[in-house]
Design an enzyme around this catalytic site. Structure first.
Site, short mmCIF file in Angstrom:
data_model
loop_
_atom_site.label_atom_id
_atom_site.label_comp_id
_atom_site.label_asym_id
_atom_site.label_seq_id
_atom_site.Cartn_x
_atom_site.Cartn_y
_atom_site.Cartn_z
N SER A 57 -48.73 -42.11 -25.16
CA SER A 57 -48.49 -42.58 -23.79
C SER A 57 -49.55 -43.54 -23.27
CB SER A 57 -48.39 -41.38 -22.84
OG SER A 57 -47.17 -40.70 -23.02
N LYS A 60 -48.37 -46.91 -22.28
CA LYS A 60 -47.76 -47.14 -20.96
C LYS A 60 -48.59 -48.11 -20.11
CE LYS A 60 -45.18 -42.79 -20.31
NZ LYS A 60 -45.29 -42.10 -21.61
N SER A 117 -46.69 -39.63 -16.18
CA SER A 117 -46.45 -40.13 -17.54
C SER A 117 -44.97 -40.14 -17.87
CB SER A 117 -47.22 -39.29 -18.57
OG SER A 117 -47.32 -39.97 -19.80
N LYS A 224 -55.37 -43.35 -18.40
CA LYS A 224 -54.15 -42.76 -18.94
C LYS A 224 -54.43 -41.92 -20.17
CE LYS A 224 -49.73 -42.24 -18.76
NZ LYS A 224 -50.00 -40.88 -19.35
#
Length: 393
Positions: A57, A60, A117, A224
């Site tokens: 993730s 992202k 997320s 993140k």
């Protein structure tokens, strides 16, 4: 025949107003890591930093960067609502629990990606910005935009980091991308520090930001996390203390706890082991360079700006520095003319080069001065001693 040759003048640390030490190397258990002092641009750690790995993730961040660009350029607006396709709704893993009846606002989708997320939120954004309306089309755009940003180890197959053999990023690229987000979009960056987002009240179990550093009092304010079975646990993080910012990326940790511990340790190490120091004030004479056939035999060398560097702070070994120039320099010399280079080598950090300039002019010597200089050179050659190759102090 030429009399020019390289000169090197070595300096003790005291000549630069500093005694420095080698910082204790940080031995991370992450498979790959990259740590950057954002304020000075100094690389503090690089472990397998250019290896292209599954980013989970953390990728992202690329979707977010492109969404921020679209908002800045007027192609999206925060209040705009977007449709949710069957493809977006079909995503598992971390989601906003969107369905095809929803039309979420872009601002909610951004928070859904950053805080929750949300894989589905990424797909909604991707399809809205894709040239062909598909997530794969947007992924192609992501790859091209990453290359333009200098992210040479990145390739994308989707917008969310869903496992795919063609979804790869390096830790250096992720740190560069995080730095771009911080620098290019300060109006959106505060969202990364939000700890909760309860979208529509529909997912009480998924309202918390997974970034473990946000719970700590160490200046952390983004960015993140990521996790898949292939990638392991990773984090792109940033923290700011006393005007200094550190940005880093790690991946390949074996557990959520390991990710939290390694991330906290990296932040503490980066702030405790290094500090900015002014090593040389502008216009302060550092040394003198020999001048050939001048009214004066030497010229003072100075820096035009204060020389401020990030250096290790624990007392111990000395800071290495030297001035390099090709000399002797030939008169006439103008005040402010670039003549030499100061090379500073802090232990465990990349070397830093600073141009040095003439502090004053040196006119050409008169006939008598020239004749005396030529006579001295010829006498030296007759005695077969030859000119010096350099000097140290």
């Amino acid at each position: 025949m030429t009399l020019s040759r390289p000169f090197r003048r070595l300096f003790a640390a005291s000549a630069l107003a500093l005694v420095a030490a080698q910082a204790s190397a940080f031995d991370t258990s992450a498979r790959a890591a990259f740590v950057l002092d954002y304020t000075t641009g100094t690389v503090l750690m690089a472990k397998n930093a250019d290896e292209s790995l599954p980013p989970a993730s953390m990728s992202k961040l690329m979707t977010l960067y492109m969404a921020f660009e679209a908002i800045r350029d007027g192609r999206l607006s925060l209040d705009e609502t977007l449709p949710v396709s069957q493809h977006a709704m079909s995503y598992g893993g971390s989601t906003m629990f969107l369905n095809t009846q929803d039309r979420p606002r872009v601002e909610d989708l951004l928070r859904g990606i950053i805080v929750l997320s949300g894989n589905d939120a990424c797909a909604v954004i991707a399809e809205a910005l894709s040239p062909d309306g598909t997530e794969s089309g947007f992924a192609d755009l992501m790859t091209r935009r990453a290359q333009q940003l200098g992210m040479t180890g990145s390739q994308f197959a989707n917008a969310s980091g869903w496992p795919d053999p063609n979804q790869r990023m390096s830790m250096r690229d992720l740190t560069l991308l995080a730095s771009h987000i911080i620098e290019d979009f300060p109006q959106f960056y505060p969202i990364f520090s939000e700890k909760t987002f309860a979208f529509d009240g529909r997912a009480p179990s998924n309202i918390h930001n997974r970034n473990p550093l946000l719970k700590l009092d160490i200046g952390a304010d983004g960015l993140k996390t990521g996790h898949t079975s292939e990638a392991g646990y990773g984090l792109v993080g940033s923290a700011k203390q006393d005007g200094r910012r550190v940005v880093f990326a790690i991946t390949g940790l074996e557990s959520e706890r390991g990710r939290a511990e390694q991330s906290e340790s990296i932040v503490n190490w980066a702030f405790r082991q290094f500090a900015e120091r002014t090593l040389l004030k502008k216009d302060t004479e550092l040394t003198r360079a020999d001048v050939w056939l001048g009214a004066q035999d030497s010229v003072a060398l100075v820096a035009k700006e204060d020389v401020t560097l990030l250096v290790p702070v624990t007392p111990g070994t000395r800071l290495d520095a030297e001035v390099v120039y090709t000399g002797p320099l030939r008169a006439p010399i103008s005040a402010g003319q670039q003549l030499a280079e100061l090379i500073i080598r802090p232990e465990g950090l990349p070397e830093h080069r600073v141009p040095l300039f003439a502090a004053h002019e040196v006119n050409s010597g008169g006939f008598g001065k020239r004749m005396m200089t030529v006579s001295q050179v010829l006498l030296g050659r007759i005695q077969e001693t030859g000119p010096e190759t350099g000097e140290a102090m």
